[in-house]
Design an enzyme around this catalytic site. Structure first.
Site, mmCIF file in Angstrom:
data_model
loop_
_atom_site.group_PDB
_atom_site.id
_atom_site.type_symbol
_atom_site.label_atom_id
_atom_site.label_comp_id
_atom_site.label_asym_id
_atom_site.label_seq_id
_atom_site.Cartn_x
_atom_site.Cartn_y
_atom_site.Cartn_z
ATOM 1 N N PRO A 179 0.826 -1.208 0.000
ATOM 2 C CA PRO A 179 0.000 0.000 0.000
ATOM 3 C C PRO A 179 0.858 1.255 0.000
ATOM 4 C CG PRO A 179 0.016 -1.023 2.176
ATOM 5 C CD PRO A 179 0.700 -1.980 1.249
ATOM 6 N N PHE A 180 0.366 2.294 -0.666
ATOM 7 C CA PHE A 180 1.047 3.583 -0.722
ATOM 8 C C PHE A 180 2.458 3.464 -1.314
ATOM 9 C CE2 PHE A 180 -1.735 3.492 3.046
ATOM 10 C CZ PHE A 180 -2.716 4.382 2.611
ATOM 11 N N ARG A 181 2.624 2.494 -2.205
ATOM 12 C CA ARG A 181 3.908 2.225 -2.870
ATOM 13 C C ARG A 181 5.025 1.846 -1.880
ATOM 14 N NH1 ARG A 181 3.552 2.953 -8.135
ATOM 15 N NH2 ARG A 181 1.894 4.285 -8.955
ATOM 16 N N LEU A 182 4.654 1.340 -0.738
ATOM 17 C CA LEU A 182 5.639 0.838 0.226
ATOM 18 C C LEU A 182 5.807 -0.665 -0.009
ATOM 19 C CD1 LEU A 182 4.478 2.843 3.373
ATOM 20 C CD2 LEU A 182 6.275 3.401 1.720
#
Length: 204
Positions: A179-182
């Site tokens: 999520p959130f490019r993590l």
């Protein structure tokens, strides 16, 4: 937003075993062609070229694909025998990247795989001058007819310019969407085939 729970951690210290686990899941979840992969090569000018090919085999020595050796990728590999492969499994939100040297498979391996292909695919290997200019589709189909007549039975020999390649990776990276490019990213590296692998988590 802090959450230190990883979506993915390697399940083994052997990247080929990790790939086997992920590939098995991809075969079950992808709509088709879980073995499809992007192959990136470059010629003597260093300019990259990429296309989708199909993986036909893999083991601890590398990943195997087959092609016309006089195609663009074959000619590039002849002068620059290094390449990169990328698997993207959208259904799983995962990627795997392989980078390393490329060598031809043995004639026995190429013969065995070629003989396993449908007859029309074997005829097609003769009929197509892959990557070279084609005036129109009728010309291609005339070539198919010509070689179908030349080899009317099931016995269709392997063309001398058709074979396979094995990419023996020195670097294998596993990526899982977060999520959130993590994202979770782990890279396995080694200095030479047969040597132990080291693994490192990467920033997304």
């Amino acid at each position: 937003m802090s959450d230190d729970k990883a979506i993915f951690e390697p399940q083994t210290d052997d990247p080929f075993e990790q790939f086997r686990l992920w590939f098995a899941e991809a075969e079950a979840s992808e709509v088709n062609d879980a073995n499809a992969m992007t192959l990136a090569t470059a010629g003597s000018d260093g300019r990259p070229s990429a296309r989708i090919v199909l993986m036909k085999d893999y083991d601890e020595h590398g990943v195997v694909f087959y092609t016309n050796t006089e195609s663009q990728k074959g000619l590039q590999l002849a002068v620059n025998p290094f390449a990169a492969l990328l698997f993207h499994w959208k259904s799983l939100r995962r990627q795997v990247r392989f980078e390393g040297a490329v060598t031809p498979v043995t004639a026995a391996e190429a013969d065995a795989y070629y003989d396993s292909r449908p007859r029309n695919s074997r005829i097609g290997a003769w009929a197509s001058q892959q990557s070279r200019p084609l005036a129109d589709r009728a010309t291609l189909m005339q070539s198919v007819d010509r070689f179908s007549a030349e080899y009317p039975g099931e016995a269709v020999p392997r063309p001398p310019y058709w074979s396979g390649y094995r990419l023996s990776p020195m670097r294998i990276e596993f990526w899982h969407d977060g999520p959130f490019r993590l994202h979770d990213r782990f890279v396995f590296t080694r200095q030479a085939e047969g040597q132990p692998w080291s693994v490192q988590r990467l920033f997304p």
